[in-house]
Write an enzyme that holds these catalytic residues in place. Structure first.
Site, mmCIF file in Angstrom:
data_model
loop_
_atom_site.group_PDB
_atom_site.id
_atom_site.type_symbol
_atom_site.label_atom_id
_atom_site.label_comp_id
_atom_site.label_asym_id
_atom_site.label_seq_id
_atom_site.Cartn_x
_atom_site.Cartn_y
_atom_site.Cartn_z
ATOM 1 C CB SER A 98 -12.629 -0.822 1.233
ATOM 2 O OG SER A 98 -11.575 0.079 0.960
ATOM 3 C CG ASP A 213 -6.645 -1.806 6.460
ATOM 4 O OD1 ASP A 213 -5.924 -1.493 5.494
ATOM 5 O OD2 ASP A 213 -7.887 -1.833 6.397
ATOM 6 C CG HIS A 241 -8.079 -2.937 2.997
ATOM 7 N ND1 HIS A 241 -8.634 -2.016 3.869
ATOM 8 C CD2 HIS A 241 -8.644 -2.676 1.779
ATOM 9 C CE1 HIS A 241 -9.490 -1.258 3.217
ATOM 10 N NE2 HIS A 241 -9.528 -1.629 1.952
#
Length: 259
Positions: A98, A213, A241
């Site tokens: 991320s 996601d 995610h």
């Protein structure tokens, strides 16, 4: 083994360093607003397979010091460079999830991938992070009811079912961060873009991304794959995610194959 490394006067970052004698090294950069603990299900397995696993808490998060400033991609990449230099790391794999993926991308472009042999991006927040609307909502909650914000993150983070106990663990991990650093990274994800960094990546790159996601759309992984030379995109069919947990066995297997 955990210890602190100074990255600038008065700022020390926490590093978890497992299996220091191993021949191959993997450096993990966590996502927002978490810590190195998010990679528990990699650290459980990979050291036993002969890897040295180094997890870094960025400034403002986890066990690291929490200064009021320094929350830019350049400074966060500089922090990684200081740790690489202090530990004299070379020929290591760099894994970023991320926002950690975005920091890894800036490290690769800013330092020409110094010391890195392979790059792994897991649901990377790149080339863009949050929209202005998303950032506005997250900032408001962070500055007024951060626990509510964190619960909202958890509710959209995973595709697979998670237990209430797991949710509680994740929740507490997010609250280890300082409020000001949590807010600063929201602004970073809103304001800074990484398009210019992508052509500068000069190492083999594995892109892992959950097709479900809701935080960083899968289309952004496809864009990364198009713009990074020598990259490979592996869609994760049963992940949102958090494939490092949702499909952890597959992540661990891919890491060992790629590295």
């Amino acid at each position: 083994m955990g210890y602190f490394i100074p990255v600038e006067p008065g700022v020390n970052l926490f590093v978890e360093d497992i299996n220091q004698e191993a021949a191959k090294t993997i450096v993990f950069i966590h996502g927002w607003p978490l810590s190195h603990k998010q990679f528990e299900y990699q650290f459980n397995i990979l050291p036993a397979l002969g890897y040295r696993c180094i997890g870094i808490d960025w400034r403002g998060f986890g066990k690291s010091d929490k200064p009021i400033n320094g929350y830019t991609y350049n400074r966060l990449a500089d922090d990684i460079r200081m740790i690489v230099s202090t530990l004299q790391l070379d020929n290591f794999a760099l894994v970023g999830h991320s926002t950690g993926g975005a920091i890894a991308i800036r490290y690769m472009s800013r330092y020409s991938g110094y010391g890195v042999s392979k790059l792994v991006l897991i649901d990377a927040a790149a080339p863009t992070g949050f929209t202005k609307e998303t950032a506005k909502d997250l900032l408001k909650e962070t500055l007024n009811d951060r626990p509510k914000m964190m619960q909202g993150i958890i509710d959209t983070f995973f595709f697979q079912y998670i237990t209430s106990s797991f949710s509680d663990w994740f929740f507490q991990m997010g609250l280890e961060a300082a409020g000001w650093s949590t807010a600063a990274i929201i602004k970073l994800l809103r304001d800074e873009k990484l398009d210019a960094d992508l052509p500068k990546i000069n190492k083999p790159t594995l892109i892992i991304h959950g097709i479900h996601d809701k935080v960083i759309p899968f289309a952004q992984a496809q864009e990364l794959d198009q713009k990074i030379r020598n990259s490979q995109l592996v869609p994760f069919q049963y992940s949102g995610h958090g494939p490092f947990w949702e499909e952890r066995d597959k992540v661990n297997q891919l890491l060992t194959q790629f590295i």
